[in-house]
Design an enzyme around this catalytic site. Structure first.
Site, PDB file in Angstrom:
ATOM      1  N   LYS A 124     -31.831  11.721  46.772  1.00  0.00           N
ATOM      2  CA  LYS A 124     -30.591  12.494  46.682  1.00  0.00           C
ATOM      3  C   LYS A 124     -30.923  13.985  46.676  1.00  0.00           C
ATOM      4  CE  LYS A 124     -26.430  12.630  43.659  1.00  0.00           C
ATOM      5  NZ  LYS A 124     -25.858  12.077  42.402  1.00  0.00           N
ATOM      6  N   SER A 161     -21.539  10.091  43.106  1.00  0.00           N
ATOM      7  CA  SER A 161     -21.923  11.152  43.982  1.00  0.00           C
ATOM      8  C   SER A 161     -23.167  10.853  44.813  1.00  0.00           C
ATOM      9  CB  SER A 161     -22.169  12.433  43.165  1.00  0.00           C
ATOM     10  OG  SER A 161     -23.247  12.269  42.273  1.00  0.00           O
ATOM     11  N   SER A 210     -22.408   8.105  38.929  1.00  0.00           N
ATOM     12  CA  SER A 210     -22.851   8.393  40.293  1.00  0.00           C
ATOM     13  C   SER A 210     -23.987   7.510  40.778  1.00  0.00           C
ATOM     14  CB  SER A 210     -23.298   9.856  40.397  1.00  0.00           C
ATOM     15  OG  SER A 210     -22.199  10.726  40.283  1.00  0.00           O
TER      16      SER A 210
END
Lengths: 565, 565
Positions: A62, A136, A160
């Site tokens: 990420k 997310s 997330s």
């Protein structure tokens, strides 16, 4: 290069080529913010010591987690910097042999559960591109679900690392806060953030999580894992009250009910618990002063670049973060007091239970639904995830089947440092069992019973079929009966048998080895429920002796052959 | 009533009467906010089960801790309420047999380290009424120091349970946060507050602290005591760098040096540590956003009663608390991040040490000095106490002698849950040892050496006196030498002897049993240092044989009597 080394390198190379071919094939450019050059990854993969625990595995990171030499953007080009060292989590995985493929898209500054709040594009779901990936950690989950990488790193503040796991049929491991250091991670809410793992299977996700664990001497909030692993003989699974499961997407309540039944089938106790304190705590994360921690993290950047809102800076994220400038410290202390009280009430509610089982999220909106109501659509999604970090809990999201062809997931949440306990529960859940009705040679005192035991089976209880079954003595060696349903003939009184529980894998092997004319189908029990059970090809009962009046195979054998065979 | 019960009741009654007579005698009305009626206390004391662990003990309670039926004021009449149940800490002590005498004065809302910030009057020091008691637990410390009660409860956020202990020659136990529940305590900084104990002796203070410990199911911040108690074979005592001990009151640096020497004399290792991270954390408590927690606690009350500032509400306290309305939540998160980093740096600095030893406070101002500069005088006092709760540390303040006739105290501070470890170190410190030079019949191979061993003594090292001592063979049974200093005669070469270390109590018994003409005085060693050592009454050496030229008793005995003793 020796021949063996060349072969290993070839294997590593093939894996890298597969990944890049798959990237091209799936055509999901929004997954990546920075994709490494194929040749660079190839060279790194070929140089990995093949004896390392993650040797040969590719992973995605990420883009709020540092990888040396690649920009960290947190999904904002204006925020980008180029780190010279890996985040601790990344460094440990690379040291274990895994190779980074690239940096993935996210809800900007990890603020969102949808995966659409990014100037790099909304991330489409791996299973249905008209729907959201969840966020997310949107790109990481999608890359793992599409089979591009072997696992992926996300982060989780309010869900997330779990919501996108549920929406993409993945395991999402959210460790206890602090077990994995946050050194090199862009903070969302600094004191609530966790590095997480997405993987298709539980074992790999847990292995990766373990390899990232342990204080690094740099993150002041890092903690030693107390590694609570023991499970009680009969785990007690807490589930929310029915009213606390309202508002789920169509079909999801039933899917959750099936998951609960799977825990019951494992012999676990299931208890309804009023989780109102946890749900109230969840609401505090965005409604209260806690959002100020987002402002403390990136508020100065957004403040200084207000001209970029709507362009490089996502308007929804900017509004949320800038809202964090307003609350006073005294309001935060008051919220913390409320949170402490809710946490205590939650612990009391869950006392004596091993873990809390919930759906991971509440619905799976389309991209259009989120675009129409960016904040409202998002806020529905965190009902069961928002509270875990606030209340210092560990959590793991696991796939739990499909509803209307789309993934459904559940989540096990427990106190800090129970990560391994939750994983053990999830492993049992992920390895489901099958209940099988046996009525003949597989009964406990009959000659083939050892096959069930060898397949990992355990005796559950005596059971009787519905009253419209007939039993025939077949011409087999050893002697077996054939069970046949005769709906026109409702008065036999039913046939006695036994319910056995087998691991699905063992059951599969058992069925595959079944000799004709025996078959496995569905049998209705006297209480009206359906179970998997023995039946027989219809030709085999032609001319066979009808022994229905004995009421069962054991009685027949005792009466006709003078005793137990 | 049986005769035995009557006798017990008489004992309890006498104790209560003694306390009330003493209250009258000391004439310190400012100590008390609510003093219970003598007859009520008498009745309660007489009814206590004498088998309870604290039976017969009287205690005072700081007036921010609830006692059922007595008003809780936190030193503000406008804030007063009358609780119907005891605070958890009080309830547990009453259940253990202790009886409350009354509620004591404090710096209003426990905001201060001086004991002067109260509309009920400035509390005068037990040893010198022109000086401050220290605060905020001013009345409790003074009541214990004046011998009115057997122990007293305080609270400690920034040092309020330790500074008054130091200034009144008391032990002050500040447990790890959460070990004693705060249920029924008016918050100062809710997440930093601790209930504390003042007592003249360590054993009683620790007993009381242990009796109050354990979650009560009501305070969400209460924690189980992990009770870390083991000490390394050689404890490592950390002390601040010399520069970090600057600015102490006259004589206090030497007094601290003596305390350090006492730890060295116990065989402990002493290491200088840079405690800058701790001192920086201390500064955050009042300079940063953390003060907002005081506003969250009582800011609304002060806001609503601004007309009472200068009357019922202390102006200094009101200004501090109202200052807590200003900081934003984002500033608080930024301060928390700084604090986390300082805490981590502090842990690294102290790694490998058993506890940190510091002076408890930095000076002991007069009432007039504090009145002249209420904030400045106060802020100097918390240098070594402010950080403990912020950084989740346990601490214990212990008396360490006197400077110019006034108490001086030191403090041991360690990680959370090391309370028992700190107490063990303090116990060893509070039971000091004496190093004794022996030169004759108490040497290791001489007939009276067993007396030293029986007194708990251990051999330290060989030692030689300065060169202006002479040794005489006395006419005693068994034979002993007499050591005499002859300053006019500098060339003897010194007398050989041995240094032995005895517990102070054992040494005292040994000295008390010493037969004439032997005496204990000060002997100067060859290195110029002074130690306690054997000398002799001057008359005994008149006419005695001067054996100085042998260089020591052992050599003399070997040469003159042909062998040992």
């Amino acid at each position: 290069m020796s021949r063996a080394a060349a072969a290993r390198a070839d294997g590593a190379a093939a894996r890298v080529h597969d990944a890049y071919d798959r990237i091209d094939a799936v055509d999901r450019p929004e997954v990546w913010i920075t994709l490494r050059d194929r040749d660079a990854v190839l060279a790194e993969a070929e140089a990995v010591d093949p004896t390392l625990p993650l040797a040969g595995l590719l992973f995605a990171v990420k883009d709020n987690i540092d990888v040396a030499g690649l920009p960290t953007t947190a999904a904002a080009r204006s925020y980008a910097y180029e780190p010279t060292v890996d985040a601790t989590a990344v460094a440990r995985l690379r040291a274990a042999g895994a190779v980074v493929v690239g940096k993935t898209n996210l809800d900007q500054f990890a603020t969102g559960l949808v995966g659409t709040r990014s100037p790099f594009g909304a991330v489409r779901n791996a299973w249905d591109p008209s729907r959201i990936s969840g966020g997310s950690s949107s790109g990481s989950a999608t890359a793992a679900a599409l089979g591009i990488v072997d696992f992926a790193l996300g982060t989780d503040t309010a869900g997330s690392g779990r919501v996108p796991a549920a929406l993409n049929h993945l395991v999402g491991v959210k460790p206890t806060k602090g077990i994995v250091p946050n050194t090199g991670v862009v903070p969302a809410c600094r004191s609530q953030d966790c590095v997480t793992v997405f993987a298709p299977g539980l074992d790999r996700a847990r292995t990766v999580a373990e390899l990232m664990a342990g204080p690094d001497g740099r993150d002041p909030l890092a903690r030693e894992d107390l590694a609570l692993a023991d499970l009680p003989a009969v785990p007690r699974i807490a589930i929310p009250l029915p009213a606390q499961l309202e508002g789920l997407a169509p079909g999801w309540a039933d899917a959750f009910g099936s998951a609960v039944d799977r825990f019951r089938a494992l012999g676990h106790e299931v208890v309804e618990v009023d989780i109102a304190p946890l749900l109230d705590a969840a609401a505090l994360l965005y409604d209260g002063a806690f959002v100020a921690e987002r402002y403390a993290a990136v508020g100065a950047h957004i403040d200084a670049h207000r001209d970029l809102v709507g362009d490089d800076l996502d308007p929804t994220v900017a509004a949320i973060v800038l809202g964090g400038a307003t609350p006073t410290a005294a309001e935060l202390f008051a919220d913390q007091e409320r949170l402490d009280a809710l946490g205590a009430a939650g612990r009391i509610a869950l006392e004596g239970t091993t873990a809390l089982l919930t759906p991971t999220t509440t619905w799976h909106p389309t991209l259009a639904e989120v675009a129409a109501d960016p904040v409202g659509a998002n806020s529905r999604m965190g009902r069961y995830t928002n509270f875990a970090n606030l209340l210092d809990m560990a959590s793991i999201a696991v796939p739990a089947g499909f509803v209307d062809g789309l993934p459904f997931g559940v989540m096990l949440t427990g106190p800090a440092f129970t990560d391994r306990r939750l994983a053990a529960l999830a492993a049992a859940f992920a390895a489901p069992t099958v209940d099988l009705l046996v009525v003949g040679a597989h009964l406990r005192d009959q000659p083939l019973n050892g096959q069930l035991v060898a397949a990992g089976g355990t005796f559950v209880r005596e059971a009787r079929t519905a009253s419209d079954y007939r039993l025939y003595a077949l011409d087999t060696v050893p002697p077996k009966p054939g069970l046949v349903r005769t709906p026109s003939d409702a008065g036999t009184g039913g046939i006695a048998g036994e319910l056995w529980r087998l691991p699905a894998a063992g059951f599969g092997t058992f069925v595959a080895a079944l000799p004709a004319p025996m078959a496995i189908g569905t049998v209705t029990l006297a209480d009206g429920s359906d179970v998997t059970g023995f039946t027989v090809e219809s030709h085999a009962v032609e001319g066979a002796e009808d022994i229905t009046h004995h009421g069962g195979w054991r009685t027949y054998r005792e009466h006709t052959v003078g005793g137990r065979s």
